[in-house]
Design a protein around this motif. Structure first.
Motif, short mmCIF file in Angstrom:
data_model
loop_
_atom_site.label_atom_id
_atom_site.label_comp_id
_atom_site.label_asym_id
_atom_site.label_seq_id
_atom_site.Cartn_x
_atom_site.Cartn_y
_atom_site.Cartn_z
N UNK A 10 27.07 46.20 44.38
CA UNK A 10 26.68 44.79 44.35
C UNK A 10 27.55 43.96 45.30
N UNK A 11 28.85 44.24 45.31
CA UNK A 11 29.77 43.53 46.20
C UNK A 11 29.48 43.85 47.66
N UNK A 12 29.18 45.12 47.96
CA UNK A 12 28.87 45.51 49.34
C UNK A 12 27.62 44.79 49.84
N UNK A 13 26.60 44.71 48.99
CA UNK A 13 25.33 44.09 49.39
C UNK A 13 25.52 42.59 49.62
N UNK A 14 26.16 41.91 48.68
CA UNK A 14 26.30 40.46 48.81
C UNK A 14 27.28 40.08 49.92
N UNK A 15 28.29 40.89 50.16
CA UNK A 15 29.17 40.65 51.31
C UNK A 15 28.41 40.77 52.62
N UNK A 47 25.35 37.93 57.16
CA UNK A 47 24.07 37.53 57.74
C UNK A 47 23.96 36.01 57.79
N UNK A 48 24.47 35.35 56.76
CA UNK A 48 24.48 33.88 56.77
C UNK A 48 25.37 33.36 57.89
N UNK A 49 26.49 34.05 58.14
CA UNK A 49 27.36 33.66 59.24
C UNK A 49 26.60 33.65 60.56
N UNK A 71 36.56 38.13 56.78
CA UNK A 71 36.20 39.49 57.16
C UNK A 71 35.34 40.14 56.06
N UNK A 72 34.58 41.13 56.48
CA UNK A 72 33.67 41.80 55.56
C UNK A 72 34.42 42.42 54.38
N UNK A 73 35.55 43.08 54.66
CA UNK A 73 36.32 43.72 53.60
C UNK A 73 36.88 42.68 52.64
N UNK A 74 37.29 41.53 53.16
CA UNK A 74 37.81 40.46 52.30
C UNK A 74 36.72 39.97 51.36
N UNK A 75 35.51 39.80 51.87
CA UNK A 75 34.40 39.36 51.02
C UNK A 75 34.06 40.41 49.97
N UNK A 83 34.35 39.55 46.00
CA UNK A 83 33.19 39.62 45.09
C UNK A 83 33.44 40.66 44.00
N UNK A 84 33.97 41.82 44.37
CA UNK A 84 34.23 42.87 43.38
C UNK A 84 35.27 42.42 42.36
N UNK A 85 36.35 41.82 42.83
CA UNK A 85 37.39 41.34 41.91
C UNK A 85 36.89 40.22 41.01
N UNK A 86 36.09 39.32 41.56
CA UNK A 86 35.55 38.22 40.75
C UNK A 86 34.62 38.73 39.67
N UNK A 87 33.84 39.77 39.98
CA UNK A 87 32.96 40.37 38.96
C UNK A 87 33.78 40.95 37.82
N UNK A 88 34.84 41.68 38.14
CA UNK A 88 35.66 42.30 37.09
C UNK A 88 36.35 41.24 36.24
N UNK A 89 36.86 40.19 36.88
CA UNK A 89 37.52 39.12 36.13
C UNK A 89 36.52 38.42 35.20
N UNK A 90 35.31 38.14 35.72
CA UNK A 90 34.29 37.48 34.90
C UNK A 90 33.89 38.35 33.71
#
Length: 223
Positions: free
Chosen positions: A129-134, A139-141, A153-157, A161-168
């Protein structure tokens, strides 16, 4: 009396602070403020990495470089630009996070057996999910370069996203556990109240039987 009142208010605040209507806005506000800081650091980093910038930092923020700088930028305009980029990034982050909570967690964790191995499919799905949304962010950029000026950067995104999902997910687990504990305590109190009412009812029935045995009317001596 004052201590008991203070404790009741403190308990009410704790209960209210664990409700979703309170925790979600506070959590996203903290994430937004962190994003504002990251965006500011991003502009500072790009500005000082530029070769001999010919404009000030505010102009650089407004134009994303010094080549297109045509007018003097004000601190308010630069700050509003940072806020706009932070708002767009925060709103976009809500999509994968709530997809994680309402889809991935619901169908992959809540129905699992609670073992470590049962969480592996969820972790892999969250990473995908994080890979797809990043990728969608990048693409928006490319599609809207003037609307989103802060390009992480792509890796930062992916990591964000992955860390935010786990925290949530962790925060939601905590809230659900506290709600379960509160419901369990309410059920115990209701059970205790029912037991006390049953004891009182038995005592009243015994009093009625005793009073009934004592109030006898004897007529004659024969059966």
């Amino acid at each position: 009396m004052l201590n008991s009142t203070t404790r009741i208010k403190h308990l009410r605040f704790i209960i209210a602070s664990n409700k979703r209507s309170f925790t979600d806005p506070v959590t996203w506000l903290v994430f937004f403020l962190l994003t504002v800081g990251f965006c500011t650091l991003h502009f500072l980093n790009m500005y000082y990495l530029a070769d001999n910038p010919q404009c000030g930092f505010l102009e650089f923020v407004m134009n994303n470089n010094c080549l297109e700088s045509t007018k003097k930028a004000t601190p308010l305009n630069a700050f509003l630009r940072i806020l706009r980029n932070s708002s767009v990034y925060t709103l976009f982050m809500m999509i994968p996070v709530y997809f994680n909570l309402f889809v991935l967690k619901k169908y992959m964790i809540d129905d699992s057996r609670g073992t470590v191995l049962s969480y592996m499919p969820y972790l892999l799905a969250s990473l995908f999910n994080a890979l797809v949304f990043a990728l969608l962010v990048h693409l928006l950029y490319s599609i809207f370069p003037d609307f989103i000026n802060v390009q992480f950067r792509y890796l930062v995104n992916v990591l964000t996203i992955f860390g935010t999902q786990l925290v949530a997910t962790g925060l939601l687990f905590r809230r659900e556990t506290l709600e379960y504990i509160r419901e369990l305590e309410k059920a115990k109190k209701r059970e205790q109240k029912v037991k006390e009412e049953n004891v009182q009812l038995k005592e009243k029935l015994q009093d009625i039987e005793i009073s009934g045995d004592n109030n006898l009317l004897k007529v004659g001596t024969k059966k």
